[in-house]
Write an enzyme that holds these catalytic residues in place. Structure first.
Site, short mmCIF file in Angstrom:
data_model
loop_
_atom_site.label_atom_id
_atom_site.label_comp_id
_atom_site.label_asym_id
_atom_site.label_seq_id
_atom_site.Cartn_x
_atom_site.Cartn_y
_atom_site.Cartn_z
N ASP A 37 -51.33 -23.24 -62.83
CA ASP A 37 -51.06 -23.66 -64.19
C ASP A 37 -50.08 -24.83 -64.19
O ASP A 37 -49.50 -25.20 -63.17
CB ASP A 37 -50.46 -22.51 -65.00
N LYS A 59 -52.66 -25.98 -68.71
CA LYS A 59 -52.87 -26.17 -70.14
C LYS A 59 -51.63 -26.75 -70.76
O LYS A 59 -50.54 -26.21 -70.62
CB LYS A 59 -53.22 -24.84 -70.82
N MET A 170 -43.12 -20.54 -76.45
CA MET A 170 -44.10 -21.54 -76.91
C MET A 170 -43.97 -21.79 -78.41
O MET A 170 -44.97 -21.89 -79.12
CB MET A 170 -45.53 -21.06 -76.56
#
Length: 252
Positions: A37, A59, A170
């Site tokens: 990732d 991502k 996030m």
């Protein structure tokens, strides 16, 4: 190779290479393929041998190199070649890491799979910034939520009660909306907030304010993801005593 290989779903910790677990390091050392990732201990990849295939499926907000379904298929396909596959994630794979979906996909395909827990950024990053998530006589628990969408009603209730810490992962992009929603739900506008940016790295920094002003303060400081947001009494400055400059120290 006729035998089916194995997939390890590995939590790589918050980013610093020395915060990966021993079991995770062993899995990496034995990997034929590493599917990695954007976040996590990417510096460790340079230590892998030239025979190891590294596939970056990281991502970023608004941009995905590969869909989750494509990642699932990749893990299964490489394992069916008889390869040892490490799916390296930031934090812990079962805390907003979609690790459960990958385990399910492997098991549905008959591929052996094992989860290697990691040090979640929700726990590690506040600790590295001297922000305890619980403290006797002050708060008795912590609620971890993601900030991609509107906060759940449970977070609003916790903020209004003030007896539990809220950790938002996030959530920097929608920080203003989250703060406003919590105040509207009954949280005290003076509730302390700490935003820890790039925790565990040499670029770690902390921005503090209260719910009423944190969006403005963070915006003025140009805070960007990755960052962990901590809301509650434990986020107050000098909570544990006079503050020193908080820097990350790697352990050799």
């Amino acid at each position: 190779m006729s035998d089916v290989g194995r997939v390890w779903i590995v939590g790589g910790g918050p980013g610093a290479g020395d915060l990966i677990t021993v079991r995770a390091a062993r899995a990496l050392a034995g990997a034929d393929v590493v599917v990695t990732d954007r976040l996590g201990p990417s510096a460790l990849l340079s230590d892998l041998g030239p025979h190891v295939e590294i596939v970056d499926v990281g991502k970023a907000p608004g941009h995905h190199r590969a869909s989750q379904e494509e990642i699932n298929d990749l893990l299964v396909e490489r394992a069916r070649r008889g390869l040892s596959v490490v799916r390296l994630k930031g934090g812990d794979p079962f805390i907003f890491g979609r690790g459960g979906e990958e385990v399910r996909a492997c098991r549905a395909a008959g591929v052996p799979v094992e989860v290697v827990p990691g040090v979640s950024s929700a726990l590690a990053v506040p600790a590295l910034a001297d922000v305890p998530l619980t403290h006797r006589g002050l708060v008795s628990g912590a609620l971890i939520v993601h900030g991609h969408d509107r906060l759940p009603s449970s977070a609003c209730a916790v903020a209004a009660s003030g007896d539990c810490t809220i950790v938002i992962l996030m959530g920097v992009m929608f920080l203003a909306r989250h703060a406003a929603d919590l105040v509207e739900s009954g949280a005290d506008p003076a509730t302390p907030v700490a935003v820890v940016e790039r925790g565990s790295t040499s670029r770690q920094r902390i921005v503090r304010s209260d719910l009423a002003n944190i969006a403005q303060v963070a915006g003025d400081a140009n805070v960007r993801s990755p960052a962990v947001i901590v809301i509650g009494a434990v986020a107050a400055g000098e909570f544990l005593g006079p503050l020193d400059a908080v820097v990350h120290t790697s352990i050799a």
